[in-house]
Each structure stands twice: as C-alpha cells, then as structure tokens.
Design a protein around this motif. Sequence first.
Motif, mmCIF file in Angstrom:
data_model
loop_
_atom_site.group_PDB
_atom_site.id
_atom_site.type_symbol
_atom_site.label_atom_id
_atom_site.label_comp_id
_atom_site.label_asym_id
_atom_site.label_seq_id
_atom_site.Cartn_x
_atom_site.Cartn_y
_atom_site.Cartn_z
ATOM 1 N N ASP A 116 3.546 2.556 -1.109
ATOM 2 C CA ASP A 116 2.945 1.705 0.635
ATOM 3 C C ASP A 116 3.682 0.711 0.889
ATOM 4 O O ASP A 116 3.605 0.114 0.032
ATOM 5 C CB ASP A 116 1.921 2.392 0.485
ATOM 6 C CG ASP A 116 0.710 2.193 1.665
ATOM 7 O OD1 ASP A 116 1.348 2.568 3.072
ATOM 8 O OD2 ASP A 116 -0.108 1.016 1.872
ATOM 9 N N LYS A 126 3.241 6.122 9.308
ATOM 10 C CA LYS A 126 1.980 7.175 9.015
ATOM 11 C C LYS A 126 1.403 6.936 10.561
ATOM 12 O O LYS A 126 1.644 6.258 11.296
ATOM 13 C CB LYS A 126 1.112 5.959 8.195
ATOM 14 C CG LYS A 126 1.176 5.878 6.446
ATOM 15 C CD LYS A 126 -0.143 5.245 6.190
ATOM 16 C CE LYS A 126 0.075 4.918 4.315
ATOM 17 N NZ LYS A 126 -1.053 3.539 4.113
ATOM 18 N N MET A 134 1.916 -2.358 2.314
ATOM 19 C CA MET A 134 0.581 -2.808 1.942
ATOM 20 C C MET A 134 -0.611 -2.379 0.607
ATOM 21 O O MET A 134 -1.148 -1.758 0.358
ATOM 22 C CB MET A 134 -0.457 -2.381 3.492
ATOM 23 C CG MET A 134 0.139 -2.666 4.579
ATOM 24 S SD MET A 134 0.658 -4.772 4.668
ATOM 25 C CE MET A 134 -0.676 -5.181 5.363
ATOM 26 N N GLU A 162 -0.875 3.526 -3.640
ATOM 27 C CA GLU A 162 -1.592 3.511 -2.107
ATOM 28 C C GLU A 162 -2.805 3.543 -3.030
ATOM 29 O O GLU A 162 -3.395 4.053 -3.408
ATOM 30 C CB GLU A 162 -1.237 4.763 -1.980
ATOM 31 C CG GLU A 162 -2.425 4.642 -0.400
ATOM 32 C CD GLU A 162 -2.313 3.805 0.658
ATOM 33 O OE1 GLU A 162 -2.889 2.902 0.264
ATOM 34 O OE2 GLU A 162 -1.967 4.460 1.338
ATOM 35 N N ASP A 163 -3.221 2.156 -2.812
ATOM 36 C CA ASP A 163 -4.945 1.380 -2.004
ATOM 37 C C ASP A 163 -6.346 2.296 -1.538
ATOM 38 O O ASP A 163 -6.549 1.718 -1.837
ATOM 39 C CB ASP A 163 -4.254 -0.082 -2.341
ATOM 40 C CG ASP A 163 -4.089 -0.643 -0.695
ATOM 41 O OD1 ASP A 163 -3.302 -0.057 -0.563
ATOM 42 O OD2 ASP A 163 -5.002 -1.430 -0.770
ATOM 43 N N GLU A 164 -5.478 2.562 -0.397
ATOM 44 C CA GLU A 164 -6.628 3.402 0.095
ATOM 45 C C GLU A 164 -6.503 4.427 -0.553
ATOM 46 O O GLU A 164 -5.595 5.650 -0.259
ATOM 47 C CB GLU A 164 -5.682 3.646 1.692
ATOM 48 C CG GLU A 164 -6.922 2.303 2.129
ATOM 49 C CD GLU A 164 -5.842 2.249 3.604
ATOM 50 O OE1 GLU A 164 -6.041 2.251 4.734
ATOM 51 O OE2 GLU A 164 -4.331 1.638 3.576
#
Length: 230
Positions: free
Chosen positions: A54, A106, A56, A10-12
């Motif tokens: 994730d 989510k 995205m 997950e990049d966030e």
Amino acid sequence: MSANKILVVEDEVPIREMIVFHLSRAGYETLEAGDCSVARQLLADERPDLALVDWMLPDMSGLELTRLLKRDKENDDLAIIMLTARADEYDKVAGLDSGADDYITKPFSPRELISRIQAVLRRSGAENDEIVSLGVLSLDIAGHRVSAHGVEIRLGPTEYRLLKFLMTHPDRVYNRSQLLDRVWGANVYVEERTVDVHVRRLRKALAAEAADDYIQTVRGAGYRFSSSGK
Ligand code: CA
C-alpha cells in the motif's frame, strides 16, 4: 501443490483482511504486515513471490519501501504491486519509476486484484505451474517432482528446494550464505556447512541418473547449476 506466496503490506486492517480473504480463496498462501519493518522481516524470512504494497504506511511510504526492495539484489525474484488511493498521473509514473511491476488504484474489485496478480506472476516467471527443463533434468514445480529422462528422482524437501532454486537460477554462482538466505530463509540460524551436506545429498540422488555433474562446485566461491557442456 505449492501455492505462490503473497505478502500483503497494508496498515488498514479491514482492507488487509479483505485482500487476504480473496487471495486465500484464490488459492494463494498469504503473509500479512501492517508496516514496512514487519514487511521486511517477513520478506527475509519467508521469501514470498509477490508483495502487495500500500502507498500509505505508518513507518515509511510504500513507494520508499518498493524502491528500497528493488535496489537489493536479494529481491530480484520479488514482484511488487503497489496499491494506491491516489489515481493521478504523477503517482502512476512515480509508482512505476519505483520499480513496482504494476499498481492498482483503490477501490478495486477482487477479480481485478487476482487477474493483476496472475499477470505479474506470469511475467516474473514465478507462477508455480511451470516445468523447468535443463539438460536431462525436468523440474515440475506444480507437481513438486524432479525427473531425469522421465525417471522420477526422489528428493528430501530441502534437496528439492535447493535444486529448485538452482534450476530456476542456472549458470550463476551462489555462495553458502546466499544459498542459506535463498533456500533456508534469512534469520534461520544454521551453519554454512549445512549447505554442503545437502548439496552432497542432492548430488547423490542425481547421480542415480548421471545428472550430478550439473551441480558444480566453484572453488572459493560456492555452487552453480549448469547443464551446458554435458
Ligand atoms: Ca494504508
């Protein structure tokens, strides 16, 4: 105790940290990746049991990553749960088509996340609370113990991991390079001869309980665990 290892892709960062926090609290060992290339590196090196991916991601979509991973036989033990912010029907179908074992939309609660992970690990047989019994041997994965007719066999850490891999993938032949990848981890630079050394030690330990014949050499191909014909 050996905890299941989970890779969070997950990049966030705040979301990733939140997930990692809840996973650690639930007793899982965690690995983190902010993009697919780091994820693939960690998958090869650390061999997690499950990846939370994730949808995205910056370098490749989570869907593409999942498809790619599921196409590779090296990952046949890896369970994948996709995280998506898009809840429409098309995405659900596409998510499952990609080979993901489950998906979570989510926002989700920590409780939902953990219960989905437990269910997927249970289905994939990776949950570390099981006992694998083959022939006279019994492998207690939670207790990190091996016994033959109830008599404990003491093994070094590498011999244990080797036996665990072979007993959880019985009756299949693995060559030295596959065993190195699966037991030692890819990108660990050891000679293929190392496999033979540890197989010899493992056989020696099992021989004390007359269980060494289970580790079979398949000429020109590699090694196999088989308890049949005994
Ligand atoms: Ca993201």
